[in-house]
Design an enzyme around this catalytic site. Structure first.
Site, PDB file in Angstrom:
ATOM      1  CB  SER A  17      -2.648 -11.444  -5.410  1.00 32.75           C
ATOM      2  OG  SER A  17      -1.607 -10.492  -5.413  1.00 32.75           O
ATOM      3  CB  SER A  42      -0.905   0.026   1.231  1.00 34.78           C
ATOM      4  OG  SER A  42      -1.618  -1.169   1.328  1.00 34.78           O
TER       5      SER A  42
HETATM    6  N1  LIG Z   1      -6.362 -14.030   7.064  1.00 37.36           N
HETATM    7  C1  LIG Z   1      -5.790 -12.960   6.520  1.00 37.36           C
HETATM    8  N2  LIG Z   1      -4.728 -13.107   5.695  1.00 37.36           N
HETATM    9  C2  LIG Z   1      -4.172 -12.027   5.139  1.00 37.36           C
HETATM   10  N3  LIG Z   1      -4.598 -10.762   5.332  1.00 37.36           N
HETATM   11  C3  LIG Z   1      -5.642 -10.563   6.145  1.00 37.36           C
HETATM   12  C4  LIG Z   1      -6.274 -11.659   6.766  1.00 37.36           C
HETATM   13  N4  LIG Z   1      -7.296 -11.155   7.521  1.00 37.36           N
HETATM   14  C5  LIG Z   1      -7.300  -9.830   7.371  1.00 37.36           C
HETATM   15  N5  LIG Z   1      -6.306  -9.459   6.544  1.00 37.36           N
HETATM   16  C6  LIG Z   1      -6.122  -8.063   6.109  1.00 37.36           C
HETATM   17  O1  LIG Z   1      -6.571  -8.039   4.770  1.00 37.36           O
HETATM   18  C7  LIG Z   1      -5.609  -7.464   3.912  1.00 37.36           C
HETATM   19  C8  LIG Z   1      -5.380  -8.344   2.680  1.00 37.36           C
HETATM   20  O2  LIG Z   1      -6.439  -8.231   1.814  1.00 37.36           O
HETATM   21  P1  LIG Z   1      -6.228  -8.716   0.315  1.00 37.36           P
HETATM   22  O3  LIG Z   1      -7.517  -8.461  -0.369  1.00 37.36           O
HETATM   23  O4  LIG Z   1      -5.030  -8.033  -0.225  1.00 37.36           O
HETATM   24  O5  LIG Z   1      -5.936 -10.266   0.469  1.00 37.36           O
HETATM   25  S1  LIG Z   1      -5.963 -11.402  -0.658  1.00 37.36           S
HETATM   26  O6  LIG Z   1      -5.254 -10.884  -1.834  1.00 37.36           O
HETATM   27  O7  LIG Z   1      -7.357 -11.713  -0.959  1.00 37.36           O
HETATM   28  O8  LIG Z   1      -5.288 -12.552  -0.064  1.00 37.36           O
HETATM   29  C9  LIG Z   1      -4.342  -7.398   4.658  1.00 37.36           C
HETATM   30  O9  LIG Z   1      -3.847  -6.098   4.337  1.00 37.36           O
HETATM   31  P2  LIG Z   1      -2.319  -5.812   3.965  1.00 37.36           P
HETATM   32  O10 LIG Z   1      -1.601  -5.875   5.270  1.00 37.36           O
HETATM   33  O11 LIG Z   1      -2.380  -4.432   3.387  1.00 37.36           O
HETATM   34  O12 LIG Z   1      -1.829  -6.803   2.976  1.00 37.36           O
HETATM   35  C10 LIG Z   1      -4.717  -7.552   6.136  1.00 37.36           C
HETATM   36  O13 LIG Z   1      -4.804  -6.287   6.731  1.00 37.36           O
HETATM   37  N1  LIG Z   2      10.529   0.006   2.063  1.00 39.99           N
HETATM   38  C1  LIG Z   2      10.145   0.120   3.322  1.00 39.99           C
HETATM   39  N2  LIG Z   2      11.058   0.238   4.298  1.00 39.99           N
HETATM   40  C2  LIG Z   2      10.663   0.327   5.585  1.00 39.99           C
HETATM   41  N3  LIG Z   2       9.382   0.309   5.996  1.00 39.99           N
HETATM   42  C3  LIG Z   2       8.437   0.178   5.072  1.00 39.99           C
HETATM   43  C4  LIG Z   2       8.765   0.073   3.684  1.00 39.99           C
HETATM   44  N4  LIG Z   2       7.621  -0.066   3.003  1.00 39.99           N
HETATM   45  C5  LIG Z   2       6.614  -0.025   3.893  1.00 39.99           C
HETATM   46  N5  LIG Z   2       7.104   0.115   5.129  1.00 39.99           N
HETATM   47  C6  LIG Z   2       6.326   0.145   6.391  1.00 39.99           C
HETATM   48  O1  LIG Z   2       5.834  -1.158   6.567  1.00 39.99           O
HETATM   49  C7  LIG Z   2       4.538  -1.132   7.098  1.00 39.99           C
HETATM   50  C8  LIG Z   2       3.611  -1.928   6.195  1.00 39.99           C
HETATM   51  O2  LIG Z   2       3.465  -1.256   4.984  1.00 39.99           O
HETATM   52  P1  LIG Z   2       2.139  -1.367   4.139  1.00 39.99           P
HETATM   53  O3  LIG Z   2       2.314  -0.505   2.957  1.00 39.99           O
HETATM   54  O4  LIG Z   2       0.956  -1.135   4.997  1.00 39.99           O
HETATM   55  O5  LIG Z   2       2.207  -2.908   3.727  1.00 39.99           O
HETATM   56  P2  LIG Z   2       1.107  -3.842   3.056  1.00 39.99           P
HETATM   57  O6  LIG Z   2       0.186  -2.953   2.294  1.00 39.99           O
HETATM   58  O7  LIG Z   2       1.890  -4.759   2.182  1.00 39.99           O
HETATM   59  O8  LIG Z   2       0.466  -4.526   4.193  1.00 39.99           O
HETATM   60  C9  LIG Z   2       4.150   0.326   7.209  1.00 39.99           C
HETATM   61  O9  LIG Z   2       4.330   0.711   8.547  1.00 39.99           O
HETATM   62  C10 LIG Z   2       5.106   1.029   6.298  1.00 39.99           C
HETATM   63  O10 LIG Z   2       5.395   2.328   6.741  1.00 39.99           O
END
Ligand SMILES: Nc1ncnc2c1ncn2[C@@H]1O[C@H](COP(=O)(O)OS(=O)(=O)O)[C@@H](OP(=O)(O)O)[C@H]1O
Ligand SMILES: Nc1ncnc2c1ncn2[C@@H]1O[C@H](COP(=O)(O)OP(=O)(O)O)[C@@H](O)[C@H]1O
Length: 300
Positions: free
Chosen positions: A204, A137
């Site tokens: 994904s 993100s």
């Molecule tokens: N079980 C489980 N596994 C993974 N992630 C979880 C789960 N439950 C909730 N979350 C939250 O949902 C975000 C991921 O959603 P996505 O739509 O990207 O997932 S997927 O592509 O369908 O696997 C993911 O956000 P990101 O941290 O931004 O990746 C999590 O905050």
């Molecule tokens: N290249 C990077 N180096 C250090 N910290 C990072 C980097 N990219 C993201 N972060 C930190 O990692 C955490 C997760 O990032 P986020 O973008 O929310 O990840 P995702 O969307 O894959 O869950 C956040 O606190 C963000 O500030």
């Protein structure tokens, strides 16, 4: 008299209607006659815009073609092929897709290339994949901001955000994740076709789902970016406290903990850690943007 299912008004954005037209009304309203079927139209000049899709001649009987009765569930019978040829269309374009029966693709003269020319960029999908916490993100926002400052139109499809609306009915079970990715893939395809640089940011986790999204798009329009950050690093970041909950067994099926993540075998860009150092967001952004630049996405 004939019953014709056609676009009315007869233009690309017309509404599909079943129109009954008789010979007397025909002249008054400027209806036209083709292939022995009276059908609605504005004038002969606009005949090319008239796209009859199915017709049933007024005897109501279904036709036998190649020994088969040709009748659709709505009671309409396909126009004969010579009628279709008149409009440069083949009746084979009528399709049944999934549960949608008798659907037909409509083209518009303004196409992707025209929109790309307007925007001075190439429509494509940058697909960011990686574990939760890998930085998808954050990178999506950096990319969007950097491209915006260069006058390029982007739109982010973030997994978390789309689950607040379009995909709110989906869970994190494997089949729901697949459906989540399929839907986002379809939306991304539309945005790329609109000429936008679409940035899809979602875990994904399954290779076959990402590959299916790639297959939706024209060659070269799907740029898969793997944010290869090890689980320990993501878990240490844990900005939402989800890893902690997953380790405590309070979230089941969490990616990387008790649900798999399948890294790409080959993809356009891998953003790796350098040793124990995380690649800076500025550097990651630069890598993706130079890829776009080098491959001509930032011009029409
Ligand atoms: N079980 C489980 N596994 C993974 N992630 C979880 C789960 N439950 C909730 N979350 C939250 O949902 C975000 C991921 O959603 P996505 O739509 O990207 O997932 S997927 O592509 O369908 O696997 C993911 O956000 P990101 O941290 O931004 O990746 C999590 O905050
Ligand atoms: N290249 C990077 N180096 C250090 N910290 C990072 C980097 N990219 C993201 N972060 C930190 O990692 C955490 C997760 O990032 P986020 O973008 O929310 O990840 P995702 O969307 O894959 O869950 C956040 O606190 C963000 O500030």
């Amino acid at each position: 008299m004939s019953v014709v299912q056609a676009l009315y008004p007869p233009c690309c954005c017309g509404i599909l209607q079943i129109v009954e037209c008789g010979h007397s009304a025909m002249e008054k309203l400027g209806f036209t006659n083709f292939c022995g079927i009276d059908a609605i139209g504005i004038s002969r000049k606009r005949k090319s815009l008239l796209k009859p899709i199915m017709a049933k001649e007024d005897d109501g009987a279904s036709r036998i073609e190649d020994g088969h009765q040709v009748k659709k569930p709505n009671g309409l019978t396909p126009l004969a092929n010579h009628s279709a040829a008149l409009f440069g269309k083949n009746l084979s374009e009528m399709s049944n897709i999934g549960n949608s029966m008798n659907i037909c693709w409509h083209e518009c003269p303004i196409q992707k290339l025209d929109r790309e020319h307007l925007l001075q960029q190439k429509g494509c999908v940058i697909w960011l994949t990686g574990l939760s916490g890998s930085g998808k993100s954050t990178l999506a926002c950096f990319l969007s901001r950097s491209l915006h400052s260069r006058g390029k139109l982007t739109y982010i499809l973030d997994g978390d955000n789309i689950r607040h609306g379009l995909n709110r009915d989906l869970s994190f079970r494997a089949e729901d994740r697949s459906e989540n990715i399929r839907r986002i893939g379809e939306v991304a395809k539309l945005l790329a076709d609109a000429g936008l640089i679409c940035i899809a940011s979602l875990i994904s986790p399954y290779r076959k789902d990402r590959d299916a999204c790639r297959a939706l798009l024209p060659e070269g329009n799907f740029i898969e970016v793997f944010i290869d950050v090890p689980l320990e690093v993501c878990e240490a970041r844990d900005p939402k406290g989800l890893y902690k909950l997953a380790r405590a067994g309070k979230i089941k099926g969490f990616t990387g903990i008790d649900d798999p993540y399948e890294p790409p075998y080959s993809c356009e860009i891998v953003l790796e850690q350098k040793g124990s150092e995380c690649t800076s967001l500025g550097d990651m952004t630069e890598i993706v943007i130079s890829y776009l630049d080098k491959n001509g996405y930032l011009r029409a």
